[in-house]
Scaffold this active site. Structure first.
Site, short mmCIF file in Angstrom:
data_model
loop_
_atom_site.label_atom_id
_atom_site.label_comp_id
_atom_site.label_asym_id
_atom_site.label_seq_id
_atom_site.Cartn_x
_atom_site.Cartn_y
_atom_site.Cartn_z
N ASP A 28 35.78 50.89 38.45
CA ASP A 28 37.17 50.72 38.92
C ASP A 28 37.55 51.77 39.97
O ASP A 28 38.57 52.48 39.81
CB ASP A 28 38.15 50.82 37.72
CG ASP A 28 37.79 49.90 36.57
OD1 ASP A 28 37.28 48.80 36.83
OD2 ASP A 28 38.03 50.29 35.41
N GLU A 237 43.31 40.74 37.68
CA GLU A 237 43.51 42.18 37.49
C GLU A 237 43.06 42.89 38.77
O GLU A 237 42.75 42.25 39.77
CB GLU A 237 42.70 42.68 36.28
CG GLU A 237 41.20 42.52 36.43
CD GLU A 237 40.41 42.83 35.18
OE1 GLU A 237 41.00 43.16 34.13
OE2 GLU A 237 39.16 42.73 35.23
O1 FUB Z 1 37.69 49.26 33.19
C1 FUB Z 1 38.47 48.51 32.29
C2 FUB Z 1 39.01 47.29 32.96
O2 FUB Z 1 37.94 46.49 33.43
C3 FUB Z 1 39.83 47.54 34.18
O3 FUB Z 1 41.11 48.05 33.93
C4 FUB Z 1 39.78 46.20 34.80
O4 FUB Z 1 40.24 46.12 36.10
C5 FUB Z 1 38.32 45.87 34.66
O5 FUB Z 1 37.54 46.44 35.68
#
Ligand code: FUB
Length: 337
Positions: A28, A237
Site C-alpha cells: 500500500d 479501495e
Molecule cells: O493492506 C490492507 C488493505 O489491503 C489495504 O488497506 C487495502 O487497500 C488493500 O491493499
C-alpha cells in the site's frame, strides 16, 4: 560479469520491477517528495496464521515504518517503527494503508485502524521528521470511517482526504450514514444500483479534522454513476489523487477484479469521468498504489506478492508511468515476457 537471471513469476512470465525492500514486507505505498527526497508510507505486512477471507482478516498489521530514498533506484532506508497500535489510544488492530502530508514544518501521518468494537476509523499523528516517530492524536478524526486515507494538497494549499474501501473496509456498512454492524460484508447482489462511492473531505487548517462532512466521490461512466455490477470500473479501495496539467486524476483499485483504474475531474470534489485502468492485475489479491512526479517523470508505486506468494505478505515496487497525448495513462502490465 554475468547478469542475474530475471525472477520468474508463478505465471511463467517475468516481473516488471523488483521489490524496493526485501528485509521486511511492505504494501500500500503512499509516495511523496519532501525536501527533494522520496518518502514512501506503506503498510507493514506481517506473517499470520489467520486464513484469507473476504474481510481481509489476514491483513493483521500492527505498526508502520517509513521508506526513504534519494532517487528512484537509489538505496532505500527503512525507519525504525514510526507508529505502533500500542501508541494509539483509540486503535485496537489492523493498521492498514496509511498516507502522509506536510504543512508548515510538520509531517502529518494518516492511518486507518479498527477500534475495540471492530469499527475502522482514521487517525492522524504528527512529527517534525518525515521518518517519524509520529505522535498520535488521542481520538480518531471526527466523522472519519472506513479505510485507506489519501491526502492530496492542491496548488492553493488546501488539503483533501480521499478514503474508503468496501468489503473488509466496511464502507457498505455506512450506506445509511451510520454504522450498521449487521450490514452486508460485501457490495454483491446490487448490480443494477449505483456503486458505493469513495469519500472526500477537505481538511481544516491544522490538518487534523474534516472541514465538512465527507462527500461522495462520484465516478461517471458515459455520464452516469458507475453501477455496482461493473466490477472492472467501480471503486473498491485504495484512493489516490494527483493533479496533472490542471486535471484531477482520481485513481483507485477495483478490488475483486484487481485493476488500478482512474477517472478525471476538473476539481478535487469531482465528479470524475472514468477513463479505464492503468495497471493490470499484479501477483496477489490486492492492488494498491500511489502516483508521484519526481524530477520531471511520473512514477507508479505499487505492490505484489513476488517474495512470498501469499496475499498478506506484499512488497512495494516502483515503475515509470507515462501519459498519452490526450492525458490518458498508458496501461502497464506488471509482468513482461
Ligand atoms: O493492506 C490492507 C488493505 O489491503 C489495504 O488497506 C487495502 O487497500 C488493500 O491493499
Amino acid at each position: 560479469m554475468e547478469k542475474e537471471p530475471r525472477a520468474k513469476a508463478p505465471n511463467g512470465r517475468h516481473y516488471l520491477s523488483q521489490p524496493l525492500v526485501s528485509t521486511i514486507y511492505t504494501a500500500d505505498p503512499s509516495a511523496h517528495v519532501f525536501g527533494g527526497k522520496i518518502y514512501v508510507y506503506p503498510s507493514h505486512d506481517i506473517p499470520t496464521d489467520i486464513p484469507d477471507d473476504d474481510l481481509g482478516s489476514q491483513y493483521a498489521m500492527n505498526d508502520y515504518v517509513v521508506l526513504a530514498m534519494d532517487d528512484i533506484g537509489a538505496p532505500v532506508t527503512v525507519s525504525p517503527v514510526a507508529l505502533s497500535v500500542d501508541d494509539v489510544p483509540w486503535a485496537a488492530s489492523q493498521m492498514w494503508a496509511p498516507d502522509a502530508a506536510y504543512k508548515d514544518g510538520t509531517y502529518y501521518f494518516y492511518f486507518p485502524a479498527r477500534d475495540a468494537a471492530g469499527v475502522f476509523q482514521i487517525g492522524v499523528a504528527t512529527s517534525a521528521s518525515p521518518m517519524g516517530p509520529f505522535k498520535p492524536e488521542p481520538e480518531a478524526i471526527k466523522g472519519s470511517f472506513s479505510i485507506d486515507p489519501a491526502v492530496f494538497t492542491d496548488e492553493d494549499g488546501e488539503s483533501y482526504m480521499y478514503f474508503g474501501g468496501i468489503w473488509g473496509g466496511q464502507l457498505q456498512k455506512w450506506a445509511s450514514g451510520s454504522f450498521d454492524a449487521n450490514g452486508s460484508n460485501t457490495d454483491l447482489g446490487q448490480d443494477d444500483q449505483p456503486a458505493l462511492c469513495a469519500k472526500v473531505a477537505k481538511l481544516t487548517d491544522d490538518m487534523k479534522e474534516f472541514a465538512h462532512p465527507a462527500r461522495d466521490v462520484v465516478i461517471l461512466v458515459d455520464g452516469k454513476p458507475v453501477l455496482a455490477g461493473d466490477h472492472d470500473k467501480r471503486f473498491f479501495e485504495a484512493s489516490w489523487m494527483f493533479k496533472r496539467e490542471g486535471k484531477y486524476y482520481f485513481t483507485y483499485s477495483t478490488g475483486d477484479t484487481h485493476l488500478l483504474a482512474y477517472a478525471i475531474g476538473d476539481n478535487p470534489y469531482g465528479p470524475f469521468h472514468h477513463q479505464g485502468h492503468f495497471l493490470l492485475p499484479p501477483q496477489g489479491w490486492t492492488s494498491h498504489h500511489s502516483v508521484v512526479e519526481f524530477k520531471g517523470k511520473w512514477w507508479l508505486f505499487y505492490h505484489d506478492t513476488q517474495l512470498s506468494d501469499k496475499n498478506h505478505l506484499r512488497s512495494v515496487k516502483v515503475t515509470e508511468l507515462s501519459f498519452n497525448g490526450d492525458g490518458t495513462i498508458a496501461v502497464l502490465d506488471p509482468f513482461t515476457d
